[in-house]
Design a protein around this motif. Sequence first.
Motif, PDB file in Angstrom:
ATOM      1  N   ARG A  38      12.084 -18.613  11.890  1.00  0.00           N
ATOM      2  CA  ARG A  38      13.227 -18.006  11.534  1.00  0.00           C
ATOM      3  C   ARG A  38      12.700 -16.385  11.085  1.00  0.00           C
ATOM      4  O   ARG A  38      13.749 -15.585  11.298  1.00  0.00           O
ATOM      5  CB  ARG A  38      13.926 -18.526  10.380  1.00  0.00           C
ATOM      6  N   GLU A  39      11.713 -16.297  10.700  1.00  0.00           N
ATOM      7  CA  GLU A  39      11.481 -14.965  10.320  1.00  0.00           C
ATOM      8  C   GLU A  39      10.513 -14.157  11.508  1.00  0.00           C
ATOM      9  O   GLU A  39      10.080 -13.246  11.011  1.00  0.00           O
ATOM     10  CB  GLU A  39      10.684 -14.791   8.950  1.00  0.00           C
ATOM     11  N   GLN A  40      10.301 -14.906  12.482  1.00  0.00           N
ATOM     12  CA  GLN A  40       9.357 -14.518  13.554  1.00  0.00           C
ATOM     13  C   GLN A  40       8.173 -13.921  13.237  1.00  0.00           C
ATOM     14  O   GLN A  40       7.738 -12.870  13.739  1.00  0.00           O
ATOM     15  CB  GLN A  40      10.043 -13.511  14.423  1.00  0.00           C
ATOM     16  N   ARG A  41       7.437 -14.729  12.301  1.00  0.00           N
ATOM     17  CA  ARG A  41       6.164 -14.461  11.843  1.00  0.00           C
ATOM     18  C   ARG A  41       4.927 -14.903  12.950  1.00  0.00           C
ATOM     19  O   ARG A  41       3.940 -14.686  12.798  1.00  0.00           O
ATOM     20  CB  ARG A  41       5.704 -14.808  10.487  1.00  0.00           C
ATOM     21  N   GLY A  42       5.347 -15.893  13.641  1.00  0.00           N
ATOM     22  CA  GLY A  42       4.459 -16.262  14.677  1.00  0.00           C
ATOM     23  C   GLY A  42       3.843 -17.514  14.678  1.00  0.00           C
ATOM     24  O   GLY A  42       4.067 -18.518  13.723  1.00  0.00           O
ATOM     25  N   LEU A  43       2.749 -17.987  15.654  1.00  0.00           N
ATOM     26  CA  LEU A  43       2.407 -19.246  15.829  1.00  0.00           C
ATOM     27  C   LEU A  43       1.342 -19.603  14.915  1.00  0.00           C
ATOM     28  O   LEU A  43       1.110 -20.904  14.535  1.00  0.00           O
ATOM     29  CB  LEU A  43       1.861 -19.306  17.103  1.00  0.00           C
ATOM     30  N   LEU A  44       0.572 -18.665  14.247  1.00  0.00           N
ATOM     31  CA  LEU A  44      -0.234 -18.768  13.130  1.00  0.00           C
ATOM     32  C   LEU A  44       0.432 -19.297  11.976  1.00  0.00           C
ATOM     33  O   LEU A  44      -0.040 -20.252  11.321  1.00  0.00           O
ATOM     34  CB  LEU A  44      -1.186 -17.661  12.737  1.00  0.00           C
ATOM     35  N   ALA A  75       6.915 -26.593   5.182  1.00  0.00           N
ATOM     36  CA  ALA A  75       8.196 -26.306   5.745  1.00  0.00           C
ATOM     37  C   ALA A  75       8.617 -25.020   5.835  1.00  0.00           C
ATOM     38  O   ALA A  75       9.086 -24.348   6.723  1.00  0.00           O
ATOM     39  CB  ALA A  75       9.312 -27.310   4.970  1.00  0.00           C
ATOM     40  N   TRP A  76       8.176 -24.281   4.618  1.00  0.00           N
ATOM     41  CA  TRP A  76       8.379 -22.787   4.308  1.00  0.00           C
ATOM     42  C   TRP A  76       7.654 -22.112   5.484  1.00  0.00           C
ATOM     43  O   TRP A  76       8.184 -20.844   5.912  1.00  0.00           O
ATOM     44  CB  TRP A  76       8.086 -22.402   2.925  1.00  0.00           C
ATOM     45  N   LEU A  77       6.297 -22.405   5.592  1.00  0.00           N
ATOM     46  CA  LEU A  77       5.403 -21.652   6.884  1.00  0.00           C
ATOM     47  C   LEU A  77       6.035 -21.724   8.095  1.00  0.00           C
ATOM     48  O   LEU A  77       6.235 -20.827   8.702  1.00  0.00           O
ATOM     49  CB  LEU A  77       4.045 -22.319   6.592  1.00  0.00           C
ATOM     50  N   VAL A  78       6.498 -23.008   8.537  1.00  0.00           N
ATOM     51  CA  VAL A  78       7.213 -23.041   9.762  1.00  0.00           C
ATOM     52  C   VAL A  78       8.418 -22.332   9.725  1.00  0.00           C
ATOM     53  O   VAL A  78       8.882 -21.588  10.661  1.00  0.00           O
ATOM     54  CB  VAL A  78       7.565 -24.633   9.924  1.00  0.00           C
TER      55      VAL A  78
END
Length: 110
Positions: free
Chosen positions: A29-35, A21-24
Motif C-alpha cells: 500500500r505504501e509502495q515500499r517494495g519487495l524487501l 501484516a504491517w510490513l506487507v
Amino acid sequence: MTTARSLVLFVLAAVAEIGGAWLVWQGVREQRGLLWITAGLLALGAYGFVAAFQPDPHFGRVLAAYGGVFVAGSLLWGVLFDGFRPDRWDLIGAAICLVGVGVIMYAPRA
C-alpha cells in the motif's frame, strides 16, 4: 511459570503477526517494495511457529484466545507506528477481548 510463558508467547506472536501484516501493508500500500513484503511474509511464518509453542495443547483454544491478543495488539501497533488514536470504544472493546483471553486460556479446568 506456565502462565508467564504463555503470556510471553502471546506477545511474541502478536509482534510477529501484526508486524508481518504491517510490513506487507507497507510494501504494497505504501509502495515500499519487495524487501518489505518479504520481511512481512517471514514474520508471518514465524508467527505460526511461535503460536505452536503455547503450553496448551488445543489449537482451537490457543488461536481463539490469540484473537483477543491480536485485537488489542493491533490497536497498540497503530498507536506506536501509525499515529492512530483509539477512542474509548476501541479501548473498551480491546479490554473485553483481553478478558476473553483470560477466561479462555487461564480459567481453572478440571
